[in-house]
Design a protein around this motif. Structure first.
Motif, mmCIF file in Angstrom:
data_model
loop_
_atom_site.group_PDB
_atom_site.id
_atom_site.type_symbol
_atom_site.label_atom_id
_atom_site.label_comp_id
_atom_site.label_asym_id
_atom_site.label_seq_id
_atom_site.Cartn_x
_atom_site.Cartn_y
_atom_site.Cartn_z
ATOM 1 N N UNK A 13 83.983 81.536 44.996
ATOM 2 C CA UNK A 13 84.460 80.440 45.839
ATOM 3 C C UNK A 13 83.447 80.079 46.921
ATOM 4 N N UNK A 14 82.567 81.026 47.290
ATOM 5 C CA UNK A 14 81.547 80.730 48.292
ATOM 6 C C UNK A 14 80.321 80.072 47.665
ATOM 7 N N UNK A 15 80.300 79.965 46.327
ATOM 8 C CA UNK A 15 79.170 79.375 45.625
ATOM 9 C C UNK A 15 79.677 78.269 44.696
ATOM 10 N N UNK A 16 80.095 77.126 45.287
ATOM 11 C CA UNK A 16 80.593 76.042 44.429
ATOM 12 C C UNK A 16 79.469 75.492 43.553
ATOM 13 N N UNK A 17 79.812 75.139 42.330
ATOM 14 C CA UNK A 17 78.810 74.643 41.397
ATOM 15 C C UNK A 17 78.639 73.140 41.547
ATOM 16 N N UNK A 18 77.389 72.698 41.637
ATOM 17 C CA UNK A 18 77.078 71.280 41.725
ATOM 18 C C UNK A 18 76.752 70.698 40.366
ATOM 19 N N UNK A 19 76.296 71.539 39.446
ATOM 20 C CA UNK A 19 75.840 71.074 38.139
ATOM 21 C C UNK A 19 76.488 71.906 37.036
ATOM 22 N N UNK A 20 76.751 71.255 35.914
ATOM 23 C CA UNK A 20 77.186 71.977 34.726
ATOM 24 C C UNK A 20 75.979 72.617 34.045
ATOM 25 N N UNK A 21 74.841 71.906 34.042
ATOM 26 C CA UNK A 21 73.647 72.358 33.322
ATOM 27 C C UNK A 21 72.400 72.122 34.168
ATOM 28 N N UNK A 22 71.486 73.081 34.173
ATOM 29 C CA UNK A 22 70.170 72.943 34.801
ATOM 30 C C UNK A 22 69.142 72.964 33.678
ATOM 31 N N UNK A 23 68.381 71.883 33.524
ATOM 32 C CA UNK A 23 67.330 71.822 32.507
ATOM 33 C C UNK A 23 65.982 72.062 33.161
ATOM 34 N N UNK A 24 65.188 72.929 32.553
ATOM 35 C CA UNK A 24 63.853 73.222 33.038
ATOM 36 C C UNK A 24 62.842 72.554 32.116
ATOM 37 N N UNK A 25 61.918 71.809 32.686
ATOM 38 C CA UNK A 25 60.911 71.092 31.918
ATOM 39 C C UNK A 25 59.594 71.831 31.975
ATOM 40 N N UNK A 26 58.845 71.756 30.872
ATOM 41 C CA UNK A 26 57.509 72.344 30.839
ATOM 42 C C UNK A 26 56.556 71.341 30.222
ATOM 43 N N UNK A 27 56.185 70.345 30.980
ATOM 44 C CA UNK A 27 55.192 69.393 30.513
ATOM 45 C C UNK A 27 55.766 68.110 29.945
ATOM 46 N N UNK A 28 54.886 67.157 29.748
ATOM 47 C CA UNK A 28 55.254 65.812 29.303
ATOM 48 C C UNK A 28 55.875 65.820 27.915
ATOM 49 N N UNK A 29 55.373 66.653 26.997
ATOM 50 C CA UNK A 29 55.871 66.650 25.630
ATOM 51 C C UNK A 29 57.371 66.917 25.551
ATOM 52 N N UNK A 30 57.860 67.926 26.276
ATOM 53 C CA UNK A 30 59.294 68.200 26.212
ATOM 54 C C UNK A 30 60.079 67.220 27.059
ATOM 55 N N UNK A 31 59.512 66.810 28.175
ATOM 56 C CA UNK A 31 60.211 65.892 29.076
ATOM 57 C C UNK A 31 60.491 64.556 28.401
ATOM 58 N N UNK A 32 59.560 64.047 27.630
ATOM 59 C CA UNK A 32 59.714 62.717 27.048
ATOM 60 C C UNK A 32 60.276 62.741 25.632
ATOM 61 N N UNK A 33 60.546 63.900 25.090
ATOM 62 C CA UNK A 33 61.057 63.988 23.725
ATOM 63 C C UNK A 33 62.366 64.766 23.700
ATOM 64 N N UNK A 34 62.311 66.018 23.310
ATOM 65 C CA UNK A 34 63.524 66.803 23.117
ATOM 66 C C UNK A 34 64.384 66.877 24.373
ATOM 67 N N UNK A 35 63.796 67.264 25.498
ATOM 68 C CA UNK A 35 64.583 67.477 26.700
ATOM 69 C C UNK A 35 65.211 66.183 27.187
ATOM 70 N N UNK A 36 64.506 65.082 27.054
ATOM 71 C CA UNK A 36 65.066 63.789 27.445
ATOM 72 C C UNK A 36 66.281 63.446 26.586
ATOM 73 N N UNK A 37 66.183 63.690 25.289
ATOM 74 C CA UNK A 37 67.318 63.433 24.396
ATOM 75 C C UNK A 37 68.483 64.371 24.711
#
Length: 78
Positions: A13-37
């Motif tokens: 209760x002292x740590x309310x969640x702001x997000x359901x999911x946190x995505x971590x990016x590692x470079x343009x390739x994942x950011x603009x392809x799989x992770x973006x989708x």
């Protein structure tokens, strides 16, 4: 090849969640392809998803902001 791991953050209760999911990016390739989708699909299905290029304030304390977002997320994908 990048590995993917999923961790559930502990919820108190002292740590309310702001997000359901946190995505971590590692470079343009994942950011603009799989992770973006993946991000688009999660948001379309109603998951409040952290993505650094939309959630981080330019000029802010990136390390502290990322740490806080991770702590406030139910699922972490990196």
């Amino acid at each position: 090849m990048a590995s993917t791991s999923t961790h559930e953050a502990s919820y108190t209760s002292s740590n309310p969640l702001s997000y359901d999911v946190f995505l971590s990016f590692r470079g343009v390739d994942t950011r603009e392809n799989f992770t973006d989708h993946l991000y688009t699909t999660l948001v379309t299905h109603g998951f409040h998803t952290f993505r650094d290029d939309e959630e981080l304030e330019k000029g802010g304390d990136i390390a502290a902001d990322l740490s806080r977002a991770i702590e406030e997320s139910r699922i972490i994908d990196s």
